[in-house]
Design an enzyme around this catalytic site. Sequence first.
Site, short mmCIF file in Angstrom:
data_model
loop_
_atom_site.label_atom_id
_atom_site.label_comp_id
_atom_site.label_asym_id
_atom_site.label_seq_id
_atom_site.Cartn_x
_atom_site.Cartn_y
_atom_site.Cartn_z
N GLU A 1 -5.36 -5.23 10.57
CA GLU A 1 -4.39 -4.16 10.71
C GLU A 1 -4.63 -3.43 12.04
OE1 GLU A 1 -2.49 -2.97 6.81
OE2 GLU A 1 -4.20 -1.67 7.07
N GLU B 1 -6.84 4.52 8.02
CA GLU B 1 -6.63 5.95 7.76
C GLU B 1 -7.88 6.56 7.14
OE1 GLU B 1 -2.94 5.68 5.57
OE2 GLU B 1 -1.91 5.07 7.42
N GLY C 1 2.80 -1.08 4.27
CA GLY C 1 2.86 0.34 3.92
C GLY C 1 4.30 0.76 3.70
N GLY C 2 4.94 1.28 4.76
CA GLY C 2 6.28 1.85 4.64
C GLY C 2 7.28 0.96 3.92
N GLY D 1 2.33 2.17 10.67
CA GLY D 1 3.24 3.31 10.52
C GLY D 1 3.94 3.70 11.80
N HIS E 1 -9.46 0.97 4.98
CA HIS E 1 -8.18 1.19 5.67
C HIS E 1 -8.43 2.13 6.85
CE1 HIS E 1 -4.10 2.51 6.51
NE2 HIS E 1 -3.69 1.45 5.83
N ASN F 1 0.87 -1.17 0.00
CA ASN F 1 0.00 0.00 0.00
C ASN F 1 0.91 1.22 0.00
OD1 ASN F 1 -1.76 2.08 0.53
ND2 ASN F 1 -2.23 1.45 2.63
N TRP F 2 1.03 1.84 -1.17
CA TRP F 2 1.97 2.95 -1.30
C TRP F 2 1.45 4.23 -0.63
CZ3 TRP F 2 3.96 2.75 -7.12
CH2 TRP F 2 4.62 1.54 -7.31
N LYS F 3 0.20 4.23 -0.24
CA LYS F 3 -0.43 5.44 0.32
C LYS F 3 -0.19 6.64 -0.63
CE LYS F 3 0.19 3.46 4.86
NZ LYS F 3 0.08 3.65 6.28
N SER G 1 3.44 -2.26 10.29
CA SER G 1 4.91 -2.25 10.46
C SER G 1 5.54 -3.60 10.15
CB SER G 1 5.28 -1.78 11.87
OG SER G 1 4.82 -0.45 12.08
C1 PEP Z 1 -0.79 0.09 6.06
O1 PEP Z 1 -0.92 1.30 5.94
O2 PEP Z 1 -1.64 -0.67 5.59
C2 PEP Z 1 0.36 -0.40 6.78
C3 PEP Z 1 0.37 -1.63 7.22
O3 PEP Z 1 1.40 0.49 6.97
P1 PEP Z 1 2.83 0.17 7.63
O4 PEP Z 1 3.35 -1.10 7.02
O5 PEP Z 1 3.67 1.36 7.27
O6 PEP Z 1 2.61 0.04 9.09
#
Ligand code: PEP
Length: 252
Positions: free
Chosen positions: A167, A97, A233-234, A173, A95, A9-11, A212
């Site tokens: 999640e 967010e 994500g990251g 994040g 998600h 997930n590149w956000k 994470s």
């Molecule tokens: C996400 O936003 O779905 C996510 C899991 O982010 P991260 O891996 O950065 O925690």
Amino acid sequence: MREFLVAGNWKMNGSIAANGELVAGIAAGVPAGSGFSMLVCPPFPYLGSVGSALEGTAGKLGAQNVSEHAAGAYTGEVAPSMLKDLGCEYVIVGHSERRAMYGESSFQVAAKFQAAQGAGLTPILCVGETLEEREQGATENVVDFQLNAVLDAAGIGAFASAVVAYEPVWAIGTGVTATPEQAQEVHKHIRARLAEVDAGIAASTQILYGGSMKGENAAGLLTMPDIDGGLIGGASLKADDFLAIAAAAAQG
Ligand code: PEP
């Protein structure tokens, strides 16, 4: 019977130049026939170019959000059929967010889930609790409420062509990852909740972990019996980091 899915997930990150490099790096490291699926979800404006860059590679294309409406006067929104037109196979819905920052309710998420499936997309339904909810012992109730909204609207049959992502909000994040045991406990609960309605569908539904996830912790999470991949994500923004997770999936 369940394949791993490793989804990035590149956000709201990327550029034409950076995306080109990232996709080339990922594609070089994951040859076709790797035994698991790999997915990237770039921002809307890059879906077309990233989709073209993925052609002939093992990578699949997904989006990060979708409208629950099919067409019409919804300024700034993107319809499921448009994502399909651009070659998307998957779309993330719910998600945390979007739930927290854009006020998406579980009922709206359920509508998006249904709209996505109606257009032939596979929804990735995100569920998870905040730290406060976990500390209050409400994790299972929160996850059940989010799941039940979709079960009530779409029925268990819809989970035959959907993915669930657990999640925990406190892990997204933050650099804090759920331990494999903490994650497994909730994944097992999610599968049991689905199994109350249909054991066969529950057994085949992919349940991803997100929060994470990185190369160093992926193997521990992916060896858990109810964890079928990751939503990342990251660590999906650098080819080497994403490939380290893919390597753990390849071994899992
Ligand atoms: C996400 O936003 O779905 C996510 C899991 O982010 P991260 O891996 O950065 O925690």
